[in-house]
Design an enzyme around this catalytic site. Structure first.
Site, PDB file in Angstrom:
ATOM      1  N   CYS A 194      22.539  50.272   8.976  1.00 52.46           N
ATOM      2  CA  CYS A 194      22.375  49.333   7.856  1.00 52.46           C
ATOM      3  C   CYS A 194      20.873  49.080   7.617  1.00 52.46           C
ATOM      4  O   CYS A 194      20.173  48.548   8.481  1.00 52.46           O
ATOM      5  CB  CYS A 194      23.104  48.040   8.209  1.00 52.46           C
ATOM      6  N   CYS A 223      25.416  47.979   3.063  1.00 54.57           N
ATOM      7  CA  CYS A 223      25.871  49.298   3.509  1.00 54.57           C
ATOM      8  C   CYS A 223      27.376  49.488   3.383  1.00 54.57           C
ATOM      9  O   CYS A 223      27.898  50.566   3.707  1.00 54.57           O
ATOM     10  CB  CYS A 223      25.403  49.569   4.940  1.00 54.57           C
ATOM     11  N   TYR A 282      -7.409   8.786   4.357  1.00 57.27           N
ATOM     12  CA  TYR A 282      -7.345   7.434   3.802  1.00 57.27           C
ATOM     13  C   TYR A 282      -7.245   6.460   4.960  1.00 57.27           C
ATOM     14  O   TYR A 282      -6.462   6.681   5.885  1.00 57.27           O
ATOM     15  CB  TYR A 282      -6.119   7.268   2.894  1.00 57.27           C
ATOM     16  N   CYS A 328      27.349  42.128   9.839  1.00 55.69           N
ATOM     17  CA  CYS A 328      27.590  43.544   9.582  1.00 55.69           C
ATOM     18  C   CYS A 328      27.396  44.280  10.915  1.00 55.69           C
ATOM     19  O   CYS A 328      26.311  44.233  11.494  1.00 55.69           O
ATOM     20  CB  CYS A 328      26.603  44.068   8.538  1.00 55.69           C
ATOM     21  N   LYS A 342      10.736   3.590   2.711  1.00 57.45           N
ATOM     22  CA  LYS A 342      10.615   5.044   2.551  1.00 57.45           C
ATOM     23  C   LYS A 342      11.308   5.483   1.269  1.00 57.45           C
ATOM     24  O   LYS A 342      12.454   5.096   1.007  1.00 57.45           O
ATOM     25  CB  LYS A 342      11.274   5.758   3.738  1.00 57.45           C
ATOM     26  N   ASP A 378       1.598  10.403   4.137  1.00 57.86           N
ATOM     27  CA  ASP A 378       2.401  11.214   5.049  1.00 57.86           C
ATOM     28  C   ASP A 378       1.521  12.265   5.722  1.00 57.86           C
ATOM     29  O   ASP A 378       1.518  13.430   5.356  1.00 57.86           O
ATOM     30  CB  ASP A 378       3.533  11.880   4.255  1.00 57.86           C
ATOM     31  N   LYS A 434       2.255   4.629   1.603  1.00 61.30           N
ATOM     32  CA  LYS A 434       2.430   5.165   2.954  1.00 61.30           C
ATOM     33  C   LYS A 434       2.089   6.656   2.894  1.00 61.30           C
ATOM     34  O   LYS A 434       2.807   7.443   2.268  1.00 61.30           O
ATOM     35  CB  LYS A 434       3.863   4.953   3.423  1.00 61.30           C
ATOM     36  N   GLU A 479       0.859  -1.207   0.000  1.00 57.28           N
ATOM     37  CA  GLU A 479       0.000   0.000   0.000  1.00 57.28           C
ATOM     38  C   GLU A 479       0.877   1.232   0.000  1.00 57.28           C
ATOM     39  O   GLU A 479       2.051   1.161   0.335  1.00 57.28           O
ATOM     40  CB  GLU A 479      -0.812   0.062   1.313  1.00 57.28           C
ATOM     41  N   CYS A 538      29.709  44.554   3.914  1.00 54.69           N
ATOM     42  CA  CYS A 538      28.257  44.338   3.880  1.00 54.69           C
ATOM     43  C   CYS A 538      27.706  44.691   2.496  1.00 54.69           C
ATOM     44  O   CYS A 538      27.949  45.790   1.997  1.00 54.69           O
ATOM     45  CB  CYS A 538      27.586  45.198   4.951  1.00 54.69           C
TER      46      CYS A 538
HETATM   47  S1  IVH Z   1      -0.260   0.484   8.974  1.00 56.17           S
HETATM   48  C1  IVH Z   1       0.879  -1.142  13.400  1.00 56.17           C
HETATM   49  N1  IVH Z   1      -0.498   1.548   6.622  1.00 56.17           N
HETATM   50  O1  IVH Z   1       2.881   5.347   9.020  1.00 56.17           O
HETATM   51  C2  IVH Z   1       1.041  -0.052  12.412  1.00 56.17           C
HETATM   52  N2  IVH Z   1       0.447   2.876   8.339  1.00 56.17           N
HETATM   53  O2  IVH Z   1       5.406   4.776  10.623  1.00 56.17           O
HETATM   54  C3  IVH Z   1      -0.103   0.049  11.504  1.00 56.17           C
HETATM   55  N3  IVH Z   1       0.997   5.150   7.623  1.00 56.17           N
HETATM   56  O3  IVH Z   1       1.648   5.188  12.295  1.00 56.17           O
HETATM   57  C4  IVH Z   1       0.077   1.112  10.532  1.00 56.17           C
HETATM   58  N4  IVH Z   1       0.307   4.968   5.553  1.00 56.17           N
HETATM   59  O4  IVH Z   1       0.557   6.843  10.620  1.00 56.17           O
HETATM   60  C5  IVH Z   1      -0.084   1.736   7.882  1.00 56.17           C
HETATM   61  N5  IVH Z   1      -0.848   2.350   4.467  1.00 56.17           N
HETATM   62  C6  IVH Z   1      -0.430   2.552   5.722  1.00 56.17           C
HETATM   63  C7  IVH Z   1       0.117   3.766   6.161  1.00 56.17           C
HETATM   64  C8  IVH Z   1       0.551   3.897   7.479  1.00 56.17           C
HETATM   65  C9  IVH Z   1       0.837   5.778   6.447  1.00 56.17           C
HETATM   66  C10 IVH Z   1       1.585   5.814   8.807  1.00 56.17           C
HETATM   67  C11 IVH Z   1       0.829   5.577  10.080  1.00 56.17           C
HETATM   68  C12 IVH Z   1       1.790   4.855  10.960  1.00 56.17           C
HETATM   69  C13 IVH Z   1       3.104   5.267  10.400  1.00 56.17           C
HETATM   70  C14 IVH Z   1       4.150   4.244  10.706  1.00 56.17           C
END
Ligand code: IVH
Length: 681
Positions: free
Chosen positions: A439, A418, A230, A433, A319, A126, A124, A122, A415
């Site tokens: 200045c 000035c 999400y 400066c 990451k 942010d 991740k 999936e 500077c």
């Molecule tokens: S699963 C037991 N799925 O990333 C942990 N986390 O560094 C279950 N996050 O705390 C989390 N997308 O805030 C999961 N598809 C995703 C995610 C996700 C972002 C975040 C979440 C989590 C942090 C972990």
């Protein structure tokens, strides 16, 4: 039974009990909007608590209800709730090989468990994690992660997110689903543009903006900013399906916002292809993502793999590396700040990076340029990490960034503004400066700092207006702000009579700012907001501070010899003293707000009145209004009675108070009306 029919024996216990009952009352009032205690009773208990606390300083507690306004429940205004299941984070890696290793390792473990190898990949997201609780189909709580064990219930703000259903037909009696709250790029940029115009500090990234938004007190503002969500994790024991992928599908069918970017992978290669694919495609997404999450699909297998102390063994995050690009370093310019520090700034051929156009980047100082060995005309790598300001990390084909000395970039010795010879700050990489009093960018920078939101909070005096006023010789120091006239302001480009009036009103209001803010606003080197508060607490007026010795200053917690030196040398300079005298003459508050004694009491439009404050305000806190009222010779009272002259009514004024005021025919004044009333003081 009323709590008070059984008063505890000791005053200490009475304090504890009063605090508990007032907290409960606040919670019912502000969170549940279902008050059970009358305003009168609330005020009486509050006064009782204040009196008891005054007798027992050893029990002082910044979290006591006497120390924050009602809407400040639990300081931040949200109820703290224990998670049913801890909210953990994920182990993560930037290294694809480590991800492959994890895949193989779980493969072996799953073979031992006799489970098929299925990994769900999936995105991740942010943002900020959130846990949504549904009871009998109704959304009842929305908890932030907090410390993982307990979080804040931000339900009233989460309700503003259109994609999150507040009622779902057919859900199990108890259902908990977790995910991420985000501020889409578009809304983030709009918000930052607005903040720039209003001269408020910008959010560094959408995550910080989402976090700040979710903690707001006003759900209408939350709604206006436009959060999204999400969901990706269903928690609980009686789950409706045997695999994670099925859970997500089911949640989606129920109408929860679940992403389509989910794939059940059957091989490590498939996982790696998903990663590569989304590292490109994610740039088109409306929200920020920073990696890929991999989860064992089968829930029994998840259970068997279990958790380490902080993270599940059944999941890992990959990451994405920070986004970077090569571009031409066209020029290096030098900026002089309000304290005289000269900062080199890279002027770049514009590039698109993480959703925004980048054409400038800080080069920090001379050492930084030397270490990178860069000069105009070089191709340089620009990177955007978690921060809004992009970084230059090296030049093209550079193998080492160690001690290459650039021959072509020569840091200026005078500077750029000035012409004064620069001096090196001892122990620091910065050049400064020293022409502090002549200045231009230093003089203007001090004024800009003075008017900024966290300092004196004077509206309408932006960088451009300050520049114009400065060029015309109308302001040279912060004291000159208080002698500006309507004609002088209205005569400026793009400022009409109305804006001039607003600026003057805001300047007037700033005179009531508490002493610690004034001290911070002066822009004494190394004296930030927190330090200013600590110093102002120990020295409650400019008169006492003026005689402070280095020893007395360093005795204040967190004030070291360098800060003490900056304060003392500021106060030894006649030119600064002149500014302070002029500010005082203009009526700026240069001391802690003491109740006025009768002999020096000035006559104000509210002298002798009894005023009740209620609700939440835009321009000052309730404590500040209390101080303003008292400094104007009026009385601030906690409860409405026939003696009340008027109610200073902010937003979300309590229903009981409103009813009472209406019954007794007590007039109400809005915040703006009140400020207008006292604006000529
Ligand atoms: S699963 C037991 N799925 O990333 C942990 N986390 O560094 C279950 N996050 O705390 C989390 N997308 O805030 C999961 N598809 C995703 C995610 C996700 C972002 C975040 C979440 C989590 C942090 C972990």
């Amino acid at each position: 039974m009323d709590l008070f029919s059984q008063l505890p024996d000791t005053e200490q216990d009475q304090i504890r009990q009063l605090r508990r009952s007032l907290e409960e009352a606040n919670y019912r009032y502000y969170v549940l909007s279902d008050p059970t205690m009358s305003d009168r009773e609330f005020d009486e208990r509050m006064h009782q608590l204040q009196a008891l606390e005054a007798r027992h300083p050893e029990m002082a507690d910044p979290n006591s209800p006497t120390q924050h306004v009602g809407s400040d429940l639990g300081k931040k205004g949200f109820e703290q709730v224990r998670h049913r299941y801890p909210m953990l984070s994920l182990a993560n890696s930037y290294n694809r090989e480590e991800i492959e290793d994890w895949g193989r390792k779980t493969g072996v473990q799953m073979a031992e468990l006799n489970e098929p190898w299925e990994i769900v990949a999936e995105l991740k997201y942010d943002g900020l994690s959130i846990s949504l609780w549904y009871e009998n189909g109704h959304l009842t709580r929305a908890l932030t992660r907090g410390d993982g064990v307990q979080g804040d219930d931000v339900l009233r703000n989460v309700r503003t997110i259109p994609s999150i259903p507040t009622w779902v037909k057919g859900l199990p009696d108890r259902y908990e689903i977790r995910g991420e709250i985000l501020l889409p790029w578009e809304n983030f940029e709009r918000l930052n543009r607005e903040r720039e115009q209003q001269e408020e500090p910008l959010f560094a990234n959408p995550r910080n903006a989402a976090s700040g938004t979710l903690k707001l007190q006003d759900p209408r503002e939350v709604q206006r900013r436009g959060l999204t969500c999400y969901l990706y994790h269903v928690v609980g024991e009686q789950l409706p399906a045997g695999t994670h992928a099925e859970q997500l599908k089911q949640a989606q069918a129920w109408g929860f916002p679940v992403s389509d970017a989910v794939r059940v992978c059957h091989s490590v290669e498939e996982v790696m292809a998903f990663i590569s694919d989304w590292d490109i495609r994610r740039k088109q997404l409306p929200v920020a993502t920073d990696g890929i999450v991999l989860k064992v699909n089968n829930l029994r297998a998840q259970q068997a793999l279990g958790f380490t102390a902080k993270t599940p063994r059944w999941a890992i995050a990959y990451k994405f590396p920070a986004e970077r690009q090569l571009t031409l370093l066209r020029d290096i310019t030098y900026q002089v700040g309000r304290t005289g520090v000269v900062t080199p700034v890279a002027v770049l051929d514009p590039i698109q990076l993480s959703g925004t156009v980048v054409q400038r980047a800080t080069l920090h100082n001379e050492d930084f340029i030397r270490q990178l060995g860069i000069a105009c005309g070089d191709k340089v790598w620009v990177e955007k990490g978690g921060e809004i300001i992009p970084k230059i990390t090296g030049k093209e084909n550079q193998t080492s960034t160690s001690t290459t000395t650039s021959t072509s970039t020569i840091f200026p010795s005078v500077c750029p503004e000035c012409g004064t010879k620069l001096v090196k700050i001892e122990g620091e990489a910065a050049w400064r400066c020293p022409n502090e009093w002549k200045c231009p960018p230093q003089l203007k920078g001090k004024i800009e700092h003075f008017v900024s939101r966290k300092a004196m909070n004077i509206d309408g005096l932006g960088e451009e207006t300050i520049d114009l006023l400065f060029q015309q010789g109308l302001i040279r120091s912060v004291a000159d702000i208080y002698t500006l006239t309507k004609d002088e302001l209205a005569g400026q480009e793009r400022l009409g009579a109305k804006s001039a009036e607003n600026i003057l009103a805001s300047i007037d209001r700033s005179k009531h700012n508490p002493w610690h803010r004034v001290l911070f606003a002066l822009g004494i080197r190394m004296v930030g907001e927190t330090t200013a508060k600590k110093i102002a607490h120990r020295f409650p007026s400019v008169d006492t501070l003026q005689w402070a010795t280095r020893e007395q200053l360093t005795a204040i917690p967190d004030v070291g010899p360098q800060i003490a030196e900056c304060v003392v040398s500021y106060l030894m300079d006649e030119r600064n003293l002149d500014i302070l005298v002029r500010m005082r003459q203009a009526g700026v508050q240069m001391e802690d707000n003491q109740p006025q004694t009768t002999d020096n009491q000035r006559q104000t439009p509210i002298t002798g009145l009894t005023i009740v404050i209620s609700g939440v305000f835009q321009h000052h806190t309730r404590d500040e209004y209390k101080a303003i009222i008292e400094s104007c010779g009026a009385k601030n009272s906690g409860s409405i009675s026939s003696k009340t002259s008027f109610v200073l009514a902010g937003e979300n004024m309590g229903p009981e108070k409103r009813k009472k005021a209406e019954q007794l025919g007590i007039p109400m004044r809005t915040e703006d009306e009140f400020l207008q009333l006292i604006s000529n003081l």
